[in-house]
Write a protein that holds these residues in place. Structure first.
Motif, mmCIF file in Angstrom:
data_model
loop_
_atom_site.group_PDB
_atom_site.id
_atom_site.type_symbol
_atom_site.label_atom_id
_atom_site.label_comp_id
_atom_site.label_asym_id
_atom_site.label_seq_id
_atom_site.Cartn_x
_atom_site.Cartn_y
_atom_site.Cartn_z
ATOM 1 N N ILE A 128 -8.098 27.859 8.430
ATOM 2 C CA ILE A 128 -7.731 26.371 8.120
ATOM 3 C C ILE A 128 -6.578 26.442 7.166
ATOM 4 O O ILE A 128 -6.685 25.410 6.515
ATOM 5 N N SER A 129 -6.118 27.515 6.896
ATOM 6 C CA SER A 129 -4.947 27.592 5.857
ATOM 7 C C SER A 129 -3.646 26.341 6.276
ATOM 8 O O SER A 129 -3.344 26.442 7.313
ATOM 9 N N LYS A 130 -3.077 25.994 5.132
ATOM 10 C CA LYS A 130 -2.119 25.167 5.262
ATOM 11 C C LYS A 130 -0.738 25.798 5.976
ATOM 12 O O LYS A 130 -0.315 25.518 7.180
ATOM 13 N N SER A 131 -0.349 26.810 5.025
ATOM 14 C CA SER A 131 0.889 27.623 5.783
ATOM 15 C C SER A 131 0.646 28.159 6.976
ATOM 16 O O SER A 131 1.536 28.106 7.638
ATOM 17 N N GLY A 132 -0.420 28.879 7.290
ATOM 18 C CA GLY A 132 -0.712 29.665 8.458
ATOM 19 C C GLY A 132 -1.094 28.805 9.512
ATOM 20 O O GLY A 132 -0.806 29.314 10.779
ATOM 21 N N VAL A 133 -1.724 27.664 9.522
ATOM 22 C CA VAL A 133 -1.977 26.970 10.606
ATOM 23 C C VAL A 133 -1.849 25.590 10.662
ATOM 24 O O VAL A 133 -0.955 25.042 11.488
ATOM 25 N N LEU A 134 -2.294 24.945 9.662
ATOM 26 C CA LEU A 134 -2.371 23.277 9.484
ATOM 27 C C LEU A 134 -0.808 22.824 9.641
ATOM 28 O O LEU A 134 -0.410 21.890 10.259
ATOM 29 N N ASN A 135 -0.014 23.259 8.651
ATOM 30 C CA ASN A 135 1.285 22.778 8.579
ATOM 31 C C ASN A 135 2.174 22.974 9.830
ATOM 32 O O ASN A 135 3.312 22.523 9.667
ATOM 33 N N LYS A 136 1.895 23.968 10.894
ATOM 34 C CA LYS A 136 2.470 23.996 11.900
ATOM 35 C C LYS A 136 2.104 22.915 12.767
ATOM 36 O O LYS A 136 2.615 22.933 14.033
ATOM 37 N N GLY A 137 1.300 22.121 12.484
ATOM 38 C CA GLY A 137 0.879 21.039 13.413
ATOM 39 C C GLY A 137 -0.212 21.540 14.409
ATOM 40 O O GLY A 137 -0.701 20.723 15.414
ATOM 41 N N TYR A 138 -0.748 22.604 14.087
ATOM 42 C CA TYR A 138 -1.929 23.071 14.978
ATOM 43 C C TYR A 138 -3.111 22.401 14.366
ATOM 44 O O TYR A 138 -3.295 22.085 13.139
ATOM 45 N N VAL A 139 -4.252 22.592 15.143
ATOM 46 C CA VAL A 139 -5.598 22.325 14.576
ATOM 47 C C VAL A 139 -6.332 23.608 14.375
ATOM 48 O O VAL A 139 -6.232 24.665 14.918
ATOM 49 N N GLY A 140 -7.248 23.687 13.418
ATOM 50 C CA GLY A 140 -7.445 25.021 12.761
ATOM 51 C C GLY A 140 -9.031 25.015 12.913
ATOM 52 O O GLY A 140 -9.947 24.118 12.811
ATOM 53 N N HIS A 141 -9.634 26.250 13.285
ATOM 54 C CA HIS A 141 -11.015 26.585 13.438
ATOM 55 C C HIS A 141 -11.506 27.115 12.239
ATOM 56 O O HIS A 141 -11.182 28.290 11.646
ATOM 57 N N TYR A 142 -12.569 26.441 11.665
ATOM 58 C CA TYR A 142 -13.175 26.996 10.673
ATOM 59 C C TYR A 142 -13.868 28.122 10.625
ATOM 60 O O TYR A 142 -14.985 28.317 11.592
ATOM 61 N N PRO A 143 -13.455 29.316 10.038
ATOM 62 C CA PRO A 143 -14.394 30.525 10.153
ATOM 63 C C PRO A 143 -15.521 30.491 9.934
ATOM 64 O O PRO A 143 -16.004 29.834 8.867
ATOM 65 N N GLY A 144 -16.374 31.249 10.796
ATOM 66 C CA GLY A 144 -17.832 31.270 10.351
ATOM 67 C C GLY A 144 -18.563 30.394 11.231
ATOM 68 O O GLY A 144 -19.697 30.289 11.477
ATOM 69 N N THR A 145 -17.894 29.150 11.771
ATOM 70 C CA THR A 145 -18.570 28.326 12.881
ATOM 71 C C THR A 145 -18.123 28.998 14.265
ATOM 72 O O THR A 145 -17.464 29.649 14.435
ATOM 73 N N GLN A 146 -19.009 28.231 15.288
ATOM 74 C CA GLN A 146 -18.867 28.720 16.579
ATOM 75 C C GLN A 146 -17.653 28.549 17.273
ATOM 76 O O GLN A 146 -16.889 28.057 16.843
ATOM 77 N N GLN A 147 -17.611 29.398 18.482
ATOM 78 C CA GLN A 147 -16.277 29.336 19.248
ATOM 79 C C GLN A 147 -16.814 28.178 20.333
ATOM 80 O O GLN A 147 -17.857 27.854 20.511
ATOM 81 N N PRO A 148 -15.708 27.939 20.872
ATOM 82 C CA PRO A 148 -15.968 26.825 22.022
ATOM 83 C C PRO A 148 -17.070 27.171 22.952
ATOM 84 O O PRO A 148 -17.228 28.201 23.544
ATOM 85 N N GLY A 149 -18.070 26.050 23.315
ATOM 86 C CA GLY A 149 -18.912 26.422 24.089
ATOM 87 C C GLY A 149 -20.238 27.277 23.771
ATOM 88 O O GLY A 149 -21.355 27.069 24.442
ATOM 89 N N GLN A 150 -20.088 27.746 22.414
ATOM 90 C CA GLN A 150 -21.272 28.388 21.947
ATOM 91 C C GLN A 150 -22.094 27.611 21.506
ATOM 92 O O GLN A 150 -22.008 26.608 20.954
ATOM 93 N N ALA A 151 -23.518 27.810 21.668
ATOM 94 C CA ALA A 151 -24.549 27.154 20.868
ATOM 95 C C ALA A 151 -24.076 27.203 19.165
ATOM 96 O O ALA A 151 -24.064 28.059 18.739
ATOM 97 N N GLY A 152 -24.597 25.967 18.753
ATOM 98 C CA GLY A 152 -24.086 25.780 17.246
ATOM 99 C C GLY A 152 -23.006 24.696 17.180
ATOM 100 O O GLY A 152 -22.994 23.995 17.869
#
Length: 255
Positions: A128-152
């Protein structure tokens, strides 16, 4: 004869000096105003234009790579998830178990988020860094949270204003609106369930495996499940608080 008025040169010089100061101050104010206007135009228009264009290029690149990647297998060779709807009840019931998604490539986006109600289709990248992800217009995945479709809890962040502002209108989402997350191996469909209109920026409870606000304990969930969390800043044009939208997994379909 009338008296001849004597004009003192020192008075003229003082008035001329005052006018020069006033004129110079006016020029400085105009210059500052123009600079500020250009900064506003850059932030509110140019960053959006550039970020959106870059995000759409990344979406197309992902689609091309998946279409040529052999379909039903993930990058780790795991079989695709089953095409089975998940239960819409709270997470106490058993949900279908998708195949484990491969670890994301930190150098680029690895999924596509689609929200039909908002006409939004945007890449998802790790972090979720601004320069590496969010400022590119992307959505950022919080590190440490689950990936798509996983429990959690699959938790995402996005800008609400400037730099593509993908989450500007997530406050308009209503219960049962769908949110799709596409990966190389499957498409996961979540249904919007609840919205927390405002909480503190440091409220880490909203992205826990069982999301529940640490600031407003009456907001969130009590049972394990398959959750999606969208977060952004609120009110608009500030970063003082966070707006949170929660959803639950309702279906998954292999590519």
């Amino acid at each position: 004869m009338g008296r001849v008025r004597v004009v003192r040169h020192s008075g003229l010089r003082r008035r001329a000096a005052r006018w020069r100061v006033l004129w110079g101050g006016g020029e400085a104010l105009v210059t500052v105003g123009v600079v500020l206007l250009l900064l506003v135009v850059h932030q509110m228009w140019w960053t959006n234009r550039e970020a959106r264009a870059g995000a759409q290029r990344e979406v197309r690149a992902l689609e091309r790579s998946w279409d040529g990647g052999g379909g039903g297998e993930s990058r780790t060779g795991a079989p695709a998830a089953s095409d089975t709807p998940a239960p819409e009840s709270d997470g106490a019931r058993e949900a279908p178990r998708p195949a484990a998604e491969p670890a994301p490539d930190w150098s680029r986006a690895y999924a596509i988020l689609t929200i039909p109600r908002l006409n939004l289709r945007v890449p998802v990248a790790e972090g979720i860094s601004k320069s590496g992800v969010l400022n590119k217009g992307y959505v950022g995945h919080y590190p440490g949270t689950q990936q798509p479709g996983q429990a959690g809890n699959f938790a995402l962040a996005g800008h609400r204003n400037t730099h593509g502002e993908p989450f500007r209108y997530i406050n308009r989402l209503e219960p049962k609106d769908t949110v799709r997350v596409e990966t190389r191996s499957a498409t996961y469909t979540y249904a919007v369930d609840r919205t927390l209109r405002q909480t503190a920026a440091h409220d880490g409870g909203v992205i826990r495996p069982v999301p529940r606000s640490a600031v407003r304990p009456d907001q969130g969930y009590e049972e394990p499940g398959y959750y999606l969390t969208l977060t952004t800043c609120t009110p608009e044009y500030t970063s003082k608080y966070r707006l949170v939208v929660w959803g639950k997994l309702v279906a998954m379909r292999p590519r």
